[in-house]
Write a protein that holds these residues in place. Structure first.
Motif, PDB file in Angstrom:
ATOM      1  N   MET A  59       6.675  -3.811  -1.586  1.00 27.56           N
ATOM      2  CA  MET A  59       7.022  -5.192  -1.296  1.00 27.56           C
ATOM      3  C   MET A  59       6.871  -6.087  -2.526  1.00 27.56           C
ATOM      4  N   LYS A  60       5.843  -5.856  -3.323  1.00 23.64           N
ATOM      5  CA  LYS A  60       5.550  -6.750  -4.453  1.00 23.64           C
ATOM      6  C   LYS A  60       6.184  -6.200  -5.729  1.00 23.64           C
ATOM      7  N   TRP A  66       8.139 -11.115  -4.174  1.00 23.51           N
ATOM      8  CA  TRP A  66       8.251 -10.138  -3.097  1.00 23.51           C
ATOM      9  C   TRP A  66       9.684  -9.609  -3.037  1.00 23.51           C
ATOM     10  N   LEU A  69      10.930  -7.643   0.121  1.00 24.53           N
ATOM     11  CA  LEU A  69      11.420  -8.454   1.234  1.00 24.53           C
ATOM     12  C   LEU A  69      12.808  -9.004   0.942  1.00 24.53           C
ATOM     13  N   SER A  88       2.834   0.058   1.175  1.00 25.04           N
ATOM     14  CA  SER A  88       2.006  -1.132   1.295  1.00 25.04           C
ATOM     15  C   SER A  88       0.816  -1.063   0.343  1.00 25.04           C
ATOM     16  N   GLY A  92      -0.901  -6.989   0.695  1.00 27.27           N
ATOM     17  CA  GLY A  92       0.476  -7.192   1.111  1.00 27.27           C
ATOM     18  C   GLY A  92       0.704  -6.965   2.586  1.00 27.27           C
ATOM     19  N   ARG A  94       0.671  -9.047   5.186  1.00 30.59           N
ATOM     20  CA  ARG A  94       1.563 -10.019   5.820  1.00 30.59           C
ATOM     21  C   ARG A  94       3.014  -9.706   5.491  1.00 30.59           C
ATOM     22  N   GLN A  95       3.257  -9.315   4.238  1.00 25.10           N
ATOM     23  CA  GLN A  95       4.620  -8.969   3.837  1.00 25.10           C
ATOM     24  C   GLN A  95       5.088  -7.682   4.515  1.00 25.10           C
ATOM     25  N   THR A  96       4.140  -6.771   4.735  1.00 26.96           N
ATOM     26  CA  THR A  96       4.488  -5.548   5.451  1.00 26.96           C
ATOM     27  C   THR A  96       4.948  -5.858   6.866  1.00 26.96           C
ATOM     28  N   GLN A  98       6.291  -8.649   7.835  1.00 21.20           N
ATOM     29  CA  GLN A  98       7.612  -9.250   7.706  1.00 21.20           C
ATOM     30  C   GLN A  98       8.682  -8.177   7.527  1.00 21.20           C
ATOM     31  N   ALA A  99       8.358  -7.161   6.723  1.00 20.99           N
ATOM     32  CA  ALA A  99       9.314  -6.070   6.497  1.00 20.99           C
ATOM     33  C   ALA A  99       9.611  -5.325   7.788  1.00 20.99           C
TER      34      ALA A  99
END
Length: 403
Positions: A59-60, A66, A69, A88, A92, A94-96, A98-99
């Protein structure tokens, strides 16, 4: 060796290149072909090339903070269904999440990836390929959906193998005709290894040769190139296709039956091919019906030919629309290309070029007409009439011989 991972094509996007290579090493040891990129923009370019079975995304990474994303949003907006497993890293979560909301099918913590990635990727690929035939039959271009649907529902193993070889041939023909239609007469030819005489009476092998020839000069990321890579992404697949052609000829002319091994290999190819087309070819086959102009662009009303049912009404926006009644490819950005004269619209059916036939009127006069087929209903030898496609138009694409 794991039959799912063996020869699977996996895209890994992570700006920590050395780490990503280490984590994905178990996949390579199981026979997977692993391609590494270091940002989302490169990953998007690779996805557009086609032929991937699965993507592993950090993600990053670039672009921005990001990029993973960003990439998933781009894939969603364009209609790609490529299975994504998130890599992951710490911080990260929260971004996971979202993904996952954007369609990722699984996530693996980087700290556990070396030991878990092989099993998790195997499971994702197995589930994707098990449902691929049904998915393509439900939503893929109707010209392919019917062929793969018939293969799926046929119970007798020998008859199913026959339907499978027919599905392979229809897929090669569809892709070859998309490739021919995607070239303008000014850009066309010669088709290496294909003469006008062969194209006038095409065989299973002819479609494969046309596909191979056009693939060598195709623009990466074009509708044709992406489809070609979904069907035959590597040398081993191309070799397998030659084997299917030989098998079909041996059965047709020698009367032998398929073996258990041949049927198993054919089934594995069809599922992998159906998965890559369903997941990685987001273009639609439509027929234009009418259009309106708002002073800036055209709204083109169409019939969309997807799945096994009747065509559905649809529409797209275009600056320069094709003429009414044209068979067209439509992508996420609207009109892509016109498929005439290789495909024709016959009411509520799309016809594919089939063969050229000499029709002698009398002892001094003869004409050449183009016959089409309807792969959905298996009708062959359909004449679309004098105002439709002609061999003169089609032969422009083939300049390798004077015949």
């Amino acid at each position: 060796m794991n039959s799912i991972l063996h020869e699977a094509r996996i895209l890994v996007a992570d700006d920590q290149n050395d780490v990503a290579r280490t984590l994905s090493e178990p996949l390579r040891l199981r026979g997977a072909s692993v391609v590494h990129v270091t940002d989302g923009a490169q990953a998007l370019k690779e996805v557009r090339r086609g032929g991937y079975d699965l993507a592993l995304l950090d993600m990053k990474m670039p672009p921005g903070d990001w990029g993973g994303l960003w990439l998933m949003q781009e894939l969603n907006d364009a209609g790609w269904r490529l299975p994504v497993v998130v890599l992951s890293g710490e911080g990260g979560k929260r971004q996971t999440v979202q993904a996952m909301r954007l369609g990722a099918v699984d996530w693996v913590d980087k700290g556990d990836a070396f030991s878990e990635l092989e099993e998790r990727c195997s499971l994702v690929l197995k589930q994707s390929q098990e449902g691929a035939l049904a998915a393509l039959a439900a939503t893929g271009p109707s010209l392919l959906a019917h062929a793969f649907g018939r293969y799926q529902v046929t119970g007798d193993p020998y008859q199913q193998a026959s339907e499978g070889m027919r599905a392979v041939e229809e897929t090669l023909r569809f892709a070859a005709l998309v490739g021919l239609a995607s070239q303008s007469p000014e850009q066309a030819g010669p088709l290496r290894g294909v003469t006008r005489e062969q194209l006038a009476r095409p065989s299973f092998g002819t479609w494969n040769a046309v596909l191979s020839s056009l693939s060598q000069a195709a623009d990466p990321g074009s509708a044709f190139a992406t489809l070609s890579n979904a069907i035959a992404p590597d040398k081993s697949t191309k070799k397998f296709l030659h084997g299917v052609i030989k098998m079909r000829n041996d059965i047709a002319h020698g009367g032998r039956e398929t073996t258990d091994k041949e049927r198993s290999e054919l089934d594995r190819f069809l599922r992998a091919c159906a998965h890559r087309i369903y997941a990685g070819w987001p273009w639609r086959v439509e027929v234009t019906r009418s259009m309106s102009f708002d002073g800036d662009s055209f709204t083109v009303e169409t019939l969309r030919f997807s799945g096994l049912g009747r065509p559905q009404r649809s529409a797209f926006m275009a600056r320069m629309p094709p003429k009414t009644g044209s068979v067209v490819l439509v992508g996420s950005n609207g009109f892509a290309t016109t498929l005439n004269p290789w495909f024709e619209n016959d009411g509520e059916v799309i016809l594919c070029f089939d063969v050229v036939e000499q029709v002698r009127r009398d002892s001094t006069d003869s004409k050449v007409r183009v016959l089409f087929s309807d792969p959905m209903n298996r009708r062959r030898g359909i004449d679309v009439g004098r105002d439709g496609s002609t061999w003169e138009k089609m032969a422009t694409w083939v300049r390798s011989s004077g015949g």
